[in-house]
Design an enzyme around this catalytic site. Structure first.
Site, PDB file in Angstrom:
ATOM      1  N   THR A   1      48.790  32.534  55.234  1.00 22.32           N
ATOM      2  CA  THR A   1      47.499  31.868  55.232  1.00 22.32           C
ATOM      3  C   THR A   1      47.469  30.870  54.080  1.00 22.32           C
ATOM      4  OG1 THR A   1      46.364  33.793  56.157  1.00 22.32           O
ATOM      5  CG2 THR A   1      45.001  32.191  55.047  1.00 22.32           C
ATOM      6  N   TYR A   2      46.817  29.750  54.317  1.00 21.08           N
ATOM      7  CA  TYR A   2      46.566  28.768  53.255  1.00 21.08           C
ATOM      8  C   TYR A   2      45.154  28.943  52.738  1.00 21.08           C
ATOM      9  CZ  TYR A   2      45.189  24.383  51.067  1.00 21.08           C
ATOM     10  OH  TYR A   2      44.695  23.452  50.192  1.00 21.08           O
ATOM     11  N   HIS A   3      44.993  28.876  51.414  1.00 24.42           N
ATOM     12  CA  HIS A   3      43.672  28.804  50.794  1.00 24.42           C
ATOM     13  C   HIS A   3      43.658  27.613  49.849  1.00 24.42           C
ATOM     14  CE1 HIS A   3      42.820  32.616  52.514  1.00 24.42           C
ATOM     15  NE2 HIS A   3      43.559  33.318  51.684  1.00 24.42           N
TER      16      HIS A   3
ATOM     17  N   LEU B   1      40.904  35.763  59.163  1.00 24.42           N
ATOM     18  CA  LEU B   1      40.580  37.011  58.497  1.00 24.42           C
ATOM     19  C   LEU B   1      41.850  37.803  58.231  1.00 24.42           C
ATOM     20  CD1 LEU B   1      40.548  39.827  60.468  1.00 24.42           C
ATOM     21  CD2 LEU B   1      38.762  38.508  61.561  1.00 24.42           C
TER      22      LEU B   1
ATOM     23  N   CYS C   1      49.004  31.959  60.398  1.00 25.92           N
ATOM     24  CA  CYS C   1      48.894  33.251  61.088  1.00 25.92           C
ATOM     25  C   CYS C   1      49.964  33.413  62.164  1.00 25.92           C
ATOM     26  CB  CYS C   1      47.496  33.443  61.671  1.00 25.92           C
ATOM     27  SG  CYS C   1      46.201  33.412  60.414  1.00 25.92           S
TER      28      CYS C   1
END
Length: 227
Positions: free
Chosen positions: A82-84, A156, A186
């Protein structure tokens, strides 16, 4: 505050600026431990992070490209890469899952995941965005208004320790969508990502925060109480 009152309300807090990812991990782990021990109340924590890639327990090395050399972390949650980054809202949900939480029965992880997905969908609907889930695809999806194709707007990933949840959800408000090209988000190669501002460029992080707070009780039963 008695134990019963804790579950009528849930503490709700937002951190300004960019929270370093390792600091968030350390805080969540300690908070989850305290909730299990009965010394802290459940909490929803809204944050943004500097650009990072995080690996879930199913992440594959081949799905990480990382052309900008952003930091990578083993998140310890479920899921894949996941990228944030700036412009993306993280909602970290630390709750006692041994109790009934609104529509979520005790010790029911499937229902908890469905509750998180429904919470995101309900909040997005308040902002005029129709979102949905798809069988076999993790996360929350919508039809991108520019491409006309289905794209992910919310993700999520959760971890549960001694029946206390941590980690949570993310929704794209106005991140640099090109940064998602550093991974296969994902593990799903066939679909892209989108953001709230592609629907309405006047929407802000505060608009999303307000919608998330307003949508919470219908899924989880408790009322947000600003910490």
């Amino acid at each position: 505050m008695t134990r019963d009152e804790i579950y009528e309300e849930i503490l709700w807090t937002s951190s300004p600026g960019l929270t370093p990812y390792p600091d968030a991990l350390a805080f969540m782990e300690e908070r989850a431990r305290a909730i299990h021990q009965g010394t802290a109340a459940p909490l929803v924590w809204l944050v943004e992070h500097p650009p990072v890639f995080t690996a879930g327990t199913s992440a594959k090395e081949a799905d990480l490209y990382n052309p900008h050399g952003y930091p990578t972390y083993d998140a310890g949650r479920g899921g894949q890469w996941t990228y944030h980054g700036p412009g993306q809202r993280l909602g970290y949900v630390m709750m006692d899952l041994t109790k009934q939480n609104g529509t979520v029965p005790p010790r029911d992880l499937r229902a908890f995941v469905a509750g998180l997905e429904g919470w995101m969908i309900d909040a997005l609907a308040r902002l005029g965005v129709t979102a949905f889930t798809r069988e076999g695809r993790i996360g929350v999806w919508t039809v991108d208004p520019l491409s006309g194709l289905e794209a992910k707007i919310g993700a999520l990933g959760i971890r549960v320790s001694r029946w206390v949840s941590w980690h949570g959800v993310s929704i794209n408000v106005n991140p640099d969508l090109n940064d998602f090209d550093g991974i296969v988000p994902c593990g799903i190669r066939e679909f892209g990502v989108t953001s709230l501002q592609r629907f309405d460029n006047s929407l802000t992080m505060k608009d999303l925060d307000d919608a998330l707070a307003a949508a919470w009780a219908a899924r989880f039963g408790s009322s947000p109480q600003v910490a």
